[in-house]
Design an enzyme around this catalytic site. Structure first.
Site, PDB file in Angstrom:
ATOM      1  N   ARG A   1       0.860  -1.184   0.000  1.00  0.00           N
ATOM      2  CA  ARG A   1       0.000   0.000   0.000  1.00  0.00           C
ATOM      3  C   ARG A   1       0.896   1.234   0.000  1.00  0.00           C
ATOM      4  O   ARG A   1       1.939   1.269   0.647  1.00  0.00           O
ATOM      5  CB  ARG A   1      -0.920   0.035   1.233  1.00  0.00           C
ATOM      6  CG  ARG A   1      -2.060  -0.964   1.196  1.00  0.00           C
ATOM      7  CD  ARG A   1      -3.104  -0.583   0.151  1.00  0.00           C
ATOM      8  NE  ARG A   1      -4.306  -1.403   0.224  1.00  0.00           N
ATOM      9  CZ  ARG A   1      -4.490  -2.530  -0.446  1.00  0.00           C
ATOM     10  NH1 ARG A   1      -3.513  -2.987  -1.223  1.00  0.00           N
ATOM     11  NH2 ARG A   1      -5.622  -3.201  -0.352  1.00  0.00           N
TER      12      ARG A   1
ATOM     13  N   GLU B   1      -4.195   7.142  -4.133  1.00  0.00           N
ATOM     14  CA  GLU B   1      -4.738   6.555  -5.362  1.00  0.00           C
ATOM     15  C   GLU B   1      -6.231   6.867  -5.474  1.00  0.00           C
ATOM     16  O   GLU B   1      -6.942   6.825  -4.472  1.00  0.00           O
ATOM     17  CB  GLU B   1      -4.544   5.031  -5.347  1.00  0.00           C
ATOM     18  CG  GLU B   1      -3.097   4.590  -5.391  1.00  0.00           C
ATOM     19  CD  GLU B   1      -2.959   3.060  -5.337  1.00  0.00           C
ATOM     20  OE1 GLU B   1      -3.990   2.357  -5.500  1.00  0.00           O
ATOM     21  OE2 GLU B   1      -1.836   2.566  -5.115  1.00  0.00           O
TER      22      GLU B   1
ATOM     23  N   HIS C   1      -0.790  -0.199  -9.570  1.00  0.00           N
ATOM     24  CA  HIS C   1      -1.399  -1.111  -8.586  1.00  0.00           C
ATOM     25  C   HIS C   1      -1.970  -2.339  -9.285  1.00  0.00           C
ATOM     26  O   HIS C   1      -3.107  -2.742  -9.054  1.00  0.00           O
ATOM     27  CB  HIS C   1      -2.481  -0.388  -7.790  1.00  0.00           C
ATOM     28  CG  HIS C   1      -2.742  -1.011  -6.446  1.00  0.00           C
ATOM     29  ND1 HIS C   1      -3.214  -0.282  -5.382  1.00  0.00           N
ATOM     30  CD2 HIS C   1      -2.611  -2.285  -5.993  1.00  0.00           C
ATOM     31  CE1 HIS C   1      -3.363  -1.078  -4.335  1.00  0.00           C
ATOM     32  NE2 HIS C   1      -2.999  -2.304  -4.685  1.00  0.00           N
TER      33      HIS C   1
END
Length: 395
Positions: free
Chosen positions: A219, A248, A265
């Site tokens: 993350r 994000e 991602h």
């Protein structure tokens, strides 16, 4: 029964429609109004599931087809009596293959020999364990840092991998000081004895070797992005490879510009990982409602490369590895597509491209589907391919 599903869960609408009414929606746009008559909500990581989304709805079960759970308010679900399941481990192998491709590319582009390097793995869960396996296959020394595991297991050694000696858990300080590659695979947690939010900041980057390659596929909030930018600018560290970003999808172009490689991602976005996630939340949902049902996977497409002939005699072993890996997973194409965010005029435009790249991500299959016919390979190279997950013909 009515199921509301993130449209990026492959085959989910088909499989849930065998049980009831299934509606697929963009994950970021699922609203309270969409859920008024929904029996269950099935999401991925981009949907924030909390009281504001669920209050006053008919939702009795929430499933996330991801290993991360930080987008789910599990305490609210517990208090509201709503069932919950995640898909722990579903895409762990996919992330480890992304990691391997990134390291093989970096070895070529920066110029270093992988064998004998020390890799420090922060977080030794499903993903970290897979990365550990592949790092060992590549001949790396591995340091493991996972204080929660060390505490819960009441000892200071990790579980041995098949055919390997037991690796010890070490302190974060040791990982920072001794590692040539530092890779992060932790869940995002804000409290508890070992919070991971901003786990790595200015002091941690300063403690790393100047030659270190920093990798994060967990993350974005597990490191301080401004501190990372500063560490790269001042050459406190050599390079960064990132699949995850702060804020994000509204990511910082300044961070993207400084990375050796960046991807949107998608490390865990193999089709196999996504299918695993869909299957796991489907099974959990059926158990929750006491329904006996199974998913017929006959509509899953076959892998594009079931067999590959590999000539090894006239090539450097590392070049052979890289050639095979990048044929199955063209990692550099992911990087080049993502570089397009740098041409976007503002954060909003970059965010739209970020989501578009995830939504339209090309099909990627994992390496265990592929059998290699090796010509001229010695036992060491064959062992490496096996360690990376390939099948070997005639063995």
């Amino acid at each position: 029964m009515r199921f509301v599903i993130d449209e990026n869960m492959p085959f989910a609408r088909d499989v849930f429609s065998t049980i009831g009414d299934a509606v697929a929606l963009p994950g970021r746009k699922i609203s309270n109004a969409d859920l008024k008559t929904a029996t269950a909500l099935l999401v991925r990581s981009i949907t924030r599931v909390d009281e504001s989304l669920l209050k006053g709805t008919a939702v009795q079960f929430v499933g996330t087809a991801t290993i991360g759970e930080d987008h789910i308010d599990k305490e609210y679900l517990r208090q509201a009596g709503i069932g919950f399941a995640s898909a722990q481990g579903c895409n762990a192998n996919s992330v480890s293959e992304w990691w391997t491709a990134a390291v093989l590319c970096a070895a070529e582009d920066i110029g270093f020999d992988i064998s004998g390097l020390t890799v420090g793995i922060i977080g030794v869960g499903n993903v970290g364990h897979r990365v550990w396996s592949k790092a060992r296959a590549l001949g790396m020394r591995v340091l493991l840092n996972d204080p929660p595991r060390a505490d819960s297991e009441g000892r200071h050694s990790g579980d041995p991998l098949p055919g390997s000696e037991t690796a010890e858990f070490v302190s974060l300080k040791t990982v920072l000081a001794e590692s040539d590659i530092i890779t992060v695979h932790v869940p995002l947690t804000e409290d508890g004895p070992y919070p991971t939010q901003r786990l790595l900041g200015a002091s941690e980057f300063k403690a790393m070797k100047p030659s270190v390659i920093y990798i994060n596929a967990s993350r974005g909030d597990t490191h301080d992005e401004a501190a990372l930018q500063a560490a790269l600018d001042s050459k406190l560290i050599r390079a960064a490879i990132l699949d995850v970003w702060e804020n994000e999808p509204g990511i910082s172009n300044e961070t993207v510009r400084r990375t050796l490689y960046g991807t949107p991602h998608i490390a865990g976005y193999s089709l196999d990982g996504k299918i695993n996630g869909t299957a796991m939340v489907f099974d959990a949902c059926m158990r929750h409602f006491g329904i006996k049902a199974a998913w017929d996977r006959s509509n899953v497409p076959p892998p594009p490369f079931p067999n590959i002939d590999v000539q090894c005699k006239t090539y450097d072993p590392l070049a052979v590895l890289r050639r095979v890996v990048l044929r199955l997973y063209p990692f550099r194409e992911d990087v080049e597509r993502f570089r397009g965010v740098l041409s976007q005029p503002d954060t909003s435009a970059a965010g739209k491209l970020f989501d578009h790249l995830r939504k339209t991500y090309p099909e990627r299959r994992e390496w265990h589907h592929t059998t290699l016919s090796l010509s001229g390979a010695d036992k060491k190279l064959e062992s490496i391919f096996r360690g990376l997950g390939f099948k070997i013909a005639g063995r």
